[in-house]
Design a protein around this motif. Structure first.
Motif, PDB file in Angstrom:
ATOM      1  N   VAL A 171       0.843  -1.191   0.000  1.00  0.00           N
ATOM      2  CA  VAL A 171       0.000   0.000   0.000  1.00  0.00           C
ATOM      3  C   VAL A 171       0.882   1.247   0.000  1.00  0.00           C
ATOM      4  CG1 VAL A 171      -1.849  -1.197   1.229  1.00  0.00           C
ATOM      5  CG2 VAL A 171      -0.154   0.111   2.521  1.00  0.00           C
ATOM      6  N   ARG A 172       0.339   2.326  -0.531  1.00  0.00           N
ATOM      7  CA  ARG A 172       1.103   3.570  -0.582  1.00  0.00           C
ATOM      8  C   ARG A 172       1.174   4.189   0.814  1.00  0.00           C
ATOM      9  NH1 ARG A 172       0.188   9.038  -1.175  1.00  0.00           N
ATOM     10  NH2 ARG A 172      -2.079   8.738  -1.076  1.00  0.00           N
ATOM     11  N   SER A 173       2.354   4.593   1.198  1.00  0.00           N
ATOM     12  CA  SER A 173       2.522   5.241   2.492  1.00  0.00           C
ATOM     13  C   SER A 173       2.005   6.672   2.429  1.00  0.00           C
ATOM     14  CB  SER A 173       3.999   5.252   2.899  1.00  0.00           C
ATOM     15  OG  SER A 173       4.175   5.990   4.102  1.00  0.00           O
ATOM     16  N   THR A 174       1.298   7.084   3.481  1.00  0.00           N
ATOM     17  CA  THR A 174       0.815   8.461   3.566  1.00  0.00           C
ATOM     18  C   THR A 174       1.482   9.206   4.725  1.00  0.00           C
ATOM     19  OG1 THR A 174      -1.088   7.761   4.908  1.00  0.00           O
ATOM     20  CG2 THR A 174      -1.411   7.915   2.510  1.00  0.00           C
ATOM     21  N   LEU A 175       2.583   8.654   5.232  1.00  0.00           N
ATOM     22  CA  LEU A 175       3.354   9.379   6.245  1.00  0.00           C
ATOM     23  C   LEU A 175       3.937  10.649   5.623  1.00  0.00           C
ATOM     24  CD1 LEU A 175       5.363   6.522   8.003  1.00  0.00           C
ATOM     25  CD2 LEU A 175       3.521   7.887   9.010  1.00  0.00           C
ATOM     26  N   PRO A 176       4.156  11.681   6.423  1.00  0.00           N
ATOM     27  CA  PRO A 176       4.807  12.877   5.881  1.00  0.00           C
ATOM     28  C   PRO A 176       6.149  12.508   5.248  1.00  0.00           C
ATOM     29  CG  PRO A 176       3.982  13.292   8.095  1.00  0.00           C
ATOM     30  CD  PRO A 176       3.837  11.825   7.858  1.00  0.00           C
ATOM     31  N   ASP A 177       6.472  13.139   4.138  1.00  0.00           N
ATOM     32  CA  ASP A 177       7.715  12.792   3.463  1.00  0.00           C
ATOM     33  C   ASP A 177       8.912  13.416   4.170  1.00  0.00           C
ATOM     34  OD1 ASP A 177       7.788  15.471   2.663  1.00  0.00           O
ATOM     35  OD2 ASP A 177       7.128  15.052   0.626  1.00  0.00           O
ATOM     36  N   ARG A 178      10.090  13.084   3.650  1.00  0.00           N
ATOM     37  CA  ARG A 178      11.333  13.541   4.263  1.00  0.00           C
ATOM     38  C   ARG A 178      11.381  15.056   4.369  1.00  0.00           C
ATOM     39  NH1 ARG A 178      15.115  15.673   1.427  1.00  0.00           N
ATOM     40  NH2 ARG A 178      17.228  15.988   2.253  1.00  0.00           N
ATOM     41  N   ALA A 179      11.052  15.748   3.277  1.00  0.00           N
ATOM     42  CA  ALA A 179      11.147  17.206   3.269  1.00  0.00           C
ATOM     43  C   ALA A 179      10.220  17.838   4.296  1.00  0.00           C
ATOM     44  CB  ALA A 179      10.831  17.738   1.872  1.00  0.00           C
ATOM     45  N   ALA A 180       8.986  17.335   4.388  1.00  0.00           N
ATOM     46  CA  ALA A 180       8.029  17.887   5.353  1.00  0.00           C
ATOM     47  C   ALA A 180       8.490  17.650   6.783  1.00  0.00           C
ATOM     48  CB  ALA A 180       6.650  17.266   5.128  1.00  0.00           C
ATOM     49  N   THR A 181       9.061  16.478   7.023  1.00  0.00           N
ATOM     50  CA  THR A 181       9.536  16.158   8.371  1.00  0.00           C
ATOM     51  C   THR A 181      10.709  17.042   8.767  1.00  0.00           C
ATOM     52  OG1 THR A 181       8.797  13.871   8.108  1.00  0.00           O
ATOM     53  CG2 THR A 181      10.420  14.300   9.835  1.00  0.00           C
ATOM     54  N   LEU A 182      11.641  17.248   7.854  1.00  0.00           N
ATOM     55  CA  LEU A 182      12.794  18.094   8.157  1.00  0.00           C
ATOM     56  C   LEU A 182      12.378  19.554   8.297  1.00  0.00           C
ATOM     57  CD1 LEU A 182      15.497  16.472   5.845  1.00  0.00           C
ATOM     58  CD2 LEU A 182      15.099  16.091   8.294  1.00  0.00           C
ATOM     59  N   ASP A 183      11.375  19.981   7.549  1.00  0.00           N
ATOM     60  CA  ASP A 183      10.859  21.344   7.701  1.00  0.00           C
ATOM     61  C   ASP A 183      10.287  21.564   9.094  1.00  0.00           C
ATOM     62  OD1 ASP A 183      11.564  22.117   5.147  1.00  0.00           O
ATOM     63  OD2 ASP A 183       9.546  21.881   4.296  1.00  0.00           O
ATOM     64  N   VAL A 184       9.585  20.553   9.614  1.00  0.00           N
ATOM     65  CA  VAL A 184       9.030  20.669  10.964  1.00  0.00           C
ATOM     66  C   VAL A 184      10.147  20.723  11.994  1.00  0.00           C
ATOM     67  CG1 VAL A 184       7.716  19.447  12.735  1.00  0.00           C
ATOM     68  CG2 VAL A 184       6.788  19.659  10.447  1.00  0.00           C
ATOM     69  N   ALA A 185      11.186  19.922  11.786  1.00  0.00           N
ATOM     70  CA  ALA A 185      12.322  19.953  12.714  1.00  0.00           C
ATOM     71  C   ALA A 185      12.919  21.352  12.781  1.00  0.00           C
ATOM     72  CB  ALA A 185      13.387  18.940  12.272  1.00  0.00           C
ATOM     73  N   ARG A 186      13.070  22.001  11.627  1.00  0.00           N
ATOM     74  CA  ARG A 186      13.609  23.369  11.609  1.00  0.00           C
ATOM     75  C   ARG A 186      12.653  24.342  12.298  1.00  0.00           C
ATOM     76  NH1 ARG A 186      14.558  21.783   6.176  1.00  0.00           N
ATOM     77  NH2 ARG A 186      16.765  21.252   5.828  1.00  0.00           N
ATOM     78  N   ALA A 187      11.358  24.119  12.090  1.00  0.00           N
ATOM     79  CA  ALA A 187      10.359  25.046  12.637  1.00  0.00           C
ATOM     80  C   ALA A 187      10.296  24.996  14.158  1.00  0.00           C
ATOM     81  CB  ALA A 187       8.982  24.732  12.047  1.00  0.00           C
ATOM     82  N   ILE A 188      10.447  23.808  14.725  1.00  0.00           N
ATOM     83  CA  ILE A 188      10.329  23.703  16.185  1.00  0.00           C
ATOM     84  C   ILE A 188      11.681  23.776  16.871  1.00  0.00           C
ATOM     85  CG2 ILE A 188       8.223  22.328  15.970  1.00  0.00           C
ATOM     86  CD1 ILE A 188       9.854  19.875  16.782  1.00  0.00           C
ATOM     87  N   GLY A 189      12.773  23.648  16.097  1.00  0.00           N
ATOM     88  CA  GLY A 189      14.112  23.697  16.667  1.00  0.00           C
ATOM     89  C   GLY A 189      14.675  25.113  16.672  1.00  0.00           C
ATOM     90  N   GLY A 190      15.985  25.189  16.844  1.00  0.00           N
ATOM     91  CA  GLY A 190      16.657  26.483  16.869  1.00  0.00           C
ATOM     92  C   GLY A 190      17.093  26.901  18.247  1.00  0.00           C
ATOM     93  N   ASP A 191      16.408  26.426  19.251  1.00  0.00           N
ATOM     94  CA  ASP A 191      16.796  26.657  20.645  1.00  0.00           C
ATOM     95  C   ASP A 191      17.690  25.501  21.080  1.00  0.00           C
ATOM     96  OD1 ASP A 191      16.037  27.983  23.469  1.00  0.00           O
ATOM     97  OD2 ASP A 191      15.989  25.803  23.653  1.00  0.00           O
ATOM     98  N   ASP A 192      18.805  25.804  21.739  1.00  0.00           N
ATOM     99  CA  ASP A 192      19.779  24.762  22.078  1.00  0.00           C
ATOM    100  C   ASP A 192      19.170  23.639  22.915  1.00  0.00           C
ATOM    101  OD1 ASP A 192      21.764  26.018  20.682  1.00  0.00           O
ATOM    102  OD2 ASP A 192      22.742  26.911  22.444  1.00  0.00           O
ATOM    103  N   ALA A 193      18.362  24.006  23.898  1.00  0.00           N
ATOM    104  CA  ALA A 193      17.780  22.992  24.779  1.00  0.00           C
ATOM    105  C   ALA A 193      16.808  22.100  24.007  1.00  0.00           C
ATOM    106  CB  ALA A 193      17.074  23.654  25.960  1.00  0.00           C
ATOM    107  N   ILE A 194      15.998  22.708  23.157  1.00  0.00           N
ATOM    108  CA  ILE A 194      15.043  21.919  22.366  1.00  0.00           C
ATOM    109  C   ILE A 194      15.781  21.052  21.356  1.00  0.00           C
ATOM    110  CG2 ILE A 194      13.150  22.046  20.699  1.00  0.00           C
ATOM    111  CD1 ILE A 194      12.220  24.588  22.133  1.00  0.00           C
ATOM    112  N   ASP A 195      16.806  21.608  20.723  1.00  0.00           N
ATOM    113  CA  ASP A 195      17.579  20.821  19.765  1.00  0.00           C
ATOM    114  C   ASP A 195      18.218  19.598  20.433  1.00  0.00           C
ATOM    115  OD1 ASP A 195      16.892  22.598  17.813  1.00  0.00           O
ATOM    116  OD2 ASP A 195      18.907  23.408  17.510  1.00  0.00           O
TER     117      ASP A 195
END
Length: 226
Positions: A171-195
């Motif tokens: 079956v076709r996977s409908t999980l978020p793709d690599r680019a979307a996942t890495l975009d979210v990481a950038r969006a919620i990261g940036g703070d040293d403690a959170i990173d």
């Protein structure tokens, strides 16, 4: 942690995640790579028994609800992650159903010496992932969830191999793709403690996956000697 992951240890959190998955994820494990086979998904490098073993233990680790992503959704207060979490949780519902379908199709795990101890070990891994994904440390649960989404692409190659061997259409996977996942990481990261928390969650998730593939490789060796 190997050199590939170390190079991005203090860089862009998206680069860190990508490096960690590439260096320490399922795709980098020799046994998982062998299980996934060659370029053609029909290439068979492992026996059907080995694939059944992988499906069974993957189902034991990730086949129940709630899972890592579901728990992370209840722990994340980041608006930037909300849409990703909804898509990831919905997508993993399909992945869980597919995992169960493949596990049933390939049949029970082959009898192997130490079976009970193996099941106990993977149950403990499951518990460790549950605790990780319910961490109150901001970023930790998301790190685990994002690492799972990224690493699942390599896990899927093994499941698809088993499915096709049994005549099932993947079956076709409908999980978020690599680019979307890495975009979210950038969006919620940036703070040293959170990173740091994101890295910790990701490393722990990947460590449990490596432990599973180590276990499966050991079980295959035991069967080969018997």
């Amino acid at each position: 942690m190997n050199d590939a992951a170390q190079r991005y240890q203090f860089g862009d959190i998206a680069q860190v995640l990508e490096a960690l998955v590439a260096a320490d994820g399922t795709g980098a494990h020799p046994y998982a790579h062998q299980a996934a086979g060659g370029q053609d998904v029909r290439d068979a490098l492992l026996s059907l028994s080995d694939l059944a073993d992988a499906a069974y233990y993957l189902c034991l680790l990730h086949g129940r609800h709630p899972g890592v992503i579901d728990h992370a959704a209840t722990r994340s207060a980041d608006n930037a992650a909300r849409e990703w979490l909804i898509q990831a949780a919905d997508g993993f519902v399909r992945e869980r159903a597919y995992l169960t379908q493949v596990t049933v199709a390939v049949g029970p795990a082959p009898s192997t010496t130490g079976q009970a101890n193996c099941e106990t070990t993977v149950s403990q891994q499951r518990h460790a992932l549950d605790m990780l994904a319910q961490s109150d440390r901001r970023g930790c649960a998301m790190g685990a969830a994002m690492a799972l989404a990224l690493d699942w692409r390599a896990v899927r190659r093994v499941l698809d191999k088993a499915a096709i061997r049994m005549g099932l259409e993947p079956v076709r996977s409908t999980l978020p793709d690599r680019a979307a996942t890495l975009d979210v990481a950038r969006a919620i990261g940036g703070d040293d403690a959170i990173d740091r928390a994101i890295q910790f969650g990701a490393r722990q998730l990947l460590s449990q996956h490596r432990g599973l593939w180590d276990l499966l490789a050991a079980r295959a060796q035991v069967r080969a000697r018997s």
